[in-house]
Design an enzyme around this catalytic site. Sequence first.
Site, short mmCIF file in Angstrom:
data_model
loop_
_atom_site.label_atom_id
_atom_site.label_comp_id
_atom_site.label_asym_id
_atom_site.label_seq_id
_atom_site.Cartn_x
_atom_site.Cartn_y
_atom_site.Cartn_z
N GLY A 15 0.85 -1.19 0.00
CA GLY A 15 0.00 0.00 0.00
C GLY A 15 0.88 1.23 0.00
N PHE A 18 1.70 5.69 4.88
CA PHE A 18 0.67 6.02 5.88
C PHE A 18 -0.54 5.08 5.85
CE2 PHE A 18 2.63 10.05 4.48
CZ PHE A 18 3.29 10.39 5.64
N LYS A 21 1.08 -0.16 6.91
CA LYS A 21 1.86 -1.38 6.63
C LYS A 21 2.73 -1.76 7.82
CE LYS A 21 3.95 0.37 3.05
NZ LYS A 21 3.35 1.72 3.17
N GLU A 89 9.84 -2.41 4.51
CA GLU A 89 10.35 -1.59 3.39
C GLU A 89 11.07 -2.45 2.35
OE1 GLU A 89 9.49 1.48 3.25
OE2 GLU A 89 9.30 2.27 5.28
N GLN A 91 10.66 -2.85 -0.64
CA GLN A 91 10.90 -2.25 -1.97
C GLN A 91 12.34 -1.77 -2.13
OE1 GLN A 91 9.11 -0.69 0.39
NE2 GLN A 91 9.97 1.34 0.62
N CYS A 177 -5.47 9.76 -3.28
CA CYS A 177 -6.22 8.83 -4.11
C CYS A 177 -5.77 9.01 -5.57
CB CYS A 177 -7.73 9.08 -3.97
SG CYS A 177 -8.30 10.58 -4.76
#
Length: 185
Positions: A15, A18, A21, A89, A91, A177
Amino acid sequence: MFVHQRQGSLEVICGPMFSGKSEELIRRIKRAIIAKQKVQVFKPALDDRYDASAIASHSQRKHEAIPVKNTEELLRHLDPEAQVVALDEAQFLDEGLIPIIEELANRGVRVIAGGLDQDSNGEPFGIMPILLAKAEYVTKLQAICMVCGALAGRTQRMVHTGGQVLVGAAEAYEARCRHCHETPH
Ligand code: ADP
Ligand code: ZN
């Protein structure tokens, strides 16, 4: 109905920033510890927000973690007895991690990886798309859009200094969004 499940799997929690996760990862780690499982937690050494040797959520929840620069270093710290291996983290970790995760899950380890699925341009981030494809369980969380209050699946970068990684600077980002998210041209 009870369905027998063999041990060893990959769970991914993804996601935008904030979205909770780290909170969710810490929750799963704590429950595994309550279940008396041997848990090891890692994080990339470049993520030094709040604490160098802990994973921390934006709501200040914390859990100890071993900071590692790359997969090689992670392997050196890996406890062969660990039953649960958690990574925050993800990624930021290198491709070398993928076969390691596969091997761990194959030999019965529960691997839980948290990370950003998209970078601030809305593009797949690092090894996350591969981990998502390989996972048995995927939890995709959303934050709250700071512009319109809707659910937010993207991370807006507020400071434009170039590059995909701007570490440890929560104030440089905002959850948005898809309609309120803007990418630089
Ligand atoms: P992540 O690891 O996904 O960045 P964290 O677990 O660190 O998320 O933080 C989640 C917490 O951040 C929430 O519980 C909330 O207190 C706080 N928060 C700050 N901004 C937002 C937002 N825009 N949407 C949702 N939660 C937010
Ligand atoms: Zn919005």
